[in-house]
Design a protein around this motif. Structure first.
Motif, PDB file in Angstrom:
ATOM      1  N   VAL A   1      52.177 -25.946  34.922  1.00 41.84           N
ATOM      2  CA  VAL A   1      52.827 -26.930  34.051  1.00 41.84           C
ATOM      3  C   VAL A   1      54.292 -27.078  34.436  1.00 41.84           C
TER       4      VAL A   1
ATOM      5  N   LEU B   1      48.895 -30.280  37.658  1.00 42.29           N
ATOM      6  CA  LEU B   1      48.312 -29.519  36.555  1.00 42.29           C
ATOM      7  C   LEU B   1      46.938 -28.955  36.911  1.00 42.29           C
TER       8      LEU B   1
ATOM      9  N   ALA C   1      43.105 -25.114  38.620  1.00 41.44           N
ATOM     10  CA  ALA C   1      41.888 -25.330  37.832  1.00 41.44           C
ATOM     11  C   ALA C   1      40.853 -26.138  38.614  1.00 41.44           C
TER      12      ALA C   1
ATOM     13  N   ARG D   1      50.653 -21.719  32.869  1.00 41.80           N
ATOM     14  CA  ARG D   1      52.007 -22.155  32.521  1.00 41.80           C
ATOM     15  C   ARG D   1      52.827 -22.469  33.762  1.00 41.80           C
TER      16      ARG D   1
ATOM     17  N   CYS E   1      50.531 -35.263  37.669  1.00 42.94           N
ATOM     18  CA  CYS E   1      49.348 -34.870  36.883  1.00 42.94           C
ATOM     19  C   CYS E   1      48.395 -34.015  37.715  1.00 42.94           C
TER      20      CYS E   1
ATOM     21  N   ARG F   1      34.652 -30.119  30.844  1.00 39.04           N
ATOM     22  CA  ARG F   1      35.962 -29.799  30.286  1.00 39.04           C
ATOM     23  C   ARG F   1      36.685 -28.852  31.229  1.00 39.04           C
TER      24      ARG F   1
ATOM     25  N   PRO G   1      39.521 -26.276  32.517  1.00 43.81           N
ATOM     26  CA  PRO G   1      40.260 -25.207  31.839  1.00 43.81           C
ATOM     27  C   PRO G   1      41.731 -25.565  31.666  1.00 43.81           C
ATOM     28  N   ARG G   2      42.336 -24.892  30.744  1.00 43.40           N
ATOM     29  CA  ARG G   2      43.752 -25.128  30.476  1.00 43.40           C
ATOM     30  C   ARG G   2      44.587 -24.665  31.657  1.00 43.40           C
ATOM     31  N   PRO G   3      45.524 -25.519  32.133  1.00 48.88           N
ATOM     32  CA  PRO G   3      46.303 -25.120  33.311  1.00 48.88           C
ATOM     33  C   PRO G   3      47.241 -23.958  32.993  1.00 48.88           C
TER      34      PRO G   3
END
Length: 396
Positions: free
Chosen positions: A13, A61, A65, A10, A58, A4, A6-8
């Motif tokens: 994005v 993003l 990460a 901000r 994509c 999994r 990690p969340r990118p």
């Protein structure tokens, strides 16, 4: 087991959305990089342009990460873009992926990517020129350098600056930590020094006051009480004078309370006379010459504390103070009668022996104290050897 990501952040994005939006605007107005008549355009038409554009967006993003995955996937998308009419937004986002792979990737990637892209730039310059012998062929190498080598080099420069800044910050934190440790040690050493000074200056006088006040209260004799009160007054005045000297040291620079001179071995005779006045039978046998101030002060305080202990704990009898200076040391010995009783004539904390041992240790000397049996009976013997050199330093 699935990995999994990690969340990118901000910012990443927003970078992806900006690149995708700009690419869609260029696609919408029909602005491509190459006409569909060029030989390398395999997928003609407008719709194939969107696939590399969306894939590269994509990848943005994942620029922090998973920079390596983002760069490899973006490279495949760039190759796909070369087979279409192309979109400038896809190329610009790919340069950002190259920059991020060097800046946020592993140290090995940061070292290898600039070398690889530099080699590709050289190959992209020389091989087409060697094949076609046309000056325009050199533009291929320029394009490869602008798309790959330039952003990789920029990322390496920024990464080096950040690592240098982090190293400087770490050194500053280490320096601050060492400074704090030095400050703490200095405060601890100063507190220990002041504790020794306070104990050595005041304990002798207070012990004499306690012993003579007990005698004055227990004996119903006006003459004895008067003598005891005289000794009490003398010790009170001397103790107050010593306290004022200590306060003067603590208030360094004060005009109204200047510290008096530090005691030296030349004051031993006066110290012994005071001990005799307090009721001790003391003899002084001293022979020394040219003792440095730190050694002299340490020896003086040791004799003072030994006389105080003899007054509080010793049995009736003669106390002997003996000092000699051989070649490179000052040797001190104080003997007093000892009967082994547990209850002193005046209360004490036991800090005197600790202070004497600390003074000897600060000068790299030796210290011993304890009961011994001799021809004159059981004695309490204090021995100290203090090195005497021209480079004696330290605060005793």
């Amino acid at each position: 087991m699935a990995v999994r990501l990690p969340r990118p952040p901000r910012f990443d994005v927003w970078v992806a959305l900006a690149g995708l939006t700009g690419g869609l605007l260029l696609w919408g107005i029909g602005l491509g990089m190459r006409p569909d008549t060029q030989p390398m355009v395999v997928f003609d038409g407008r719709w194939p342009i969107l696939v590399p554009l969306v894939v590269t967006a994509c990848c943005e993003l994942l620029r922090r990460a998973a920079p390596r995955i983002a760069l490899l996937t973006g490279t495949a998308a760039l190759v796909g873009d070369l087979l279409t009419q192309g979109n400038i937004a896809t190329v610009l986002m790919y340069t950002d992926l190259m920059y991020a792979a060097v800046l946020y990737g592993t140290p090995a990637s940061a070292r290898r990517i600039p070398w690889i892209t530099g080699l590709l730039t050289v190959v992209g310059t020389l091989v087409p020129y060697a094949m076609w012998r046309e000056p325009e062929a050199l533009l291929i190498g320029v394009g490869v350098g602008v798309v790959s080598f330039a952003p990789a080099s920029t990322g390496l420069i920024v990464r080096n600056h950040r690592e240098a800044a982090d190293a400087a910050l770490l050194r500053a934190e280490q320096t601050a930590l060492l400074a704090e440790m030095d400050r703490t040690q200095a405060v601890t050493a100063e507190r220990a020094r002041m504790a020794r000074e306070l104990h050595d200056m005041v304990a002798n006088h207070l012990s004499a006051i306690a012993i003579h006040s007990t005698a004055a209260l227990s004996l119903d004799s006006p003459g004895t009480s008067r003598e005891a009160l005289t000794v009490i007054r003398e010790n009170s005045v001397q103790g107050l004078s010593e306290m004022r000297r200590l306060i003067g040291i603590l208030r360094d620079g004060a005009d109204d309370l200047e510290p008096a001179a530090t005691p030296t071995l030349d004051s031993l005779a006066t110290l012994v006379e005071g001990a005799r006045a307090n009721g001790l039978d003391v003899t002084l046998d001293a022979a020394y010459d040219g003792v440095p101030a730190p050694v002299g002060l340490a020896a003086y305080r040791m004799v003072q504390e030994s006389l105080t202990n003899a007054l509080k704990h010793g049995a009736p009898g003669r106390v002997t103070v003996w000092l000699r200076r051989p070649e490179d040391a000052l040797v001190l010995r104080v003997t007093s009668p000892y009967d082994g009783r547990d209850t002193p004539r005046a209360p004490g904390s036991g800090a005197g022996l600790v202070g004497m041992r600390e003074r000897a240790a600060l000068l790299d000397g030796t210290f011993q104290a304890g009961p011994e049996s001799g021809p004159e009976g059981k004695l309490w013997v204090v021995r100290a050897t203090l090195p005497v050199t021209d480079t004696v330093q330290g605060d005793t």
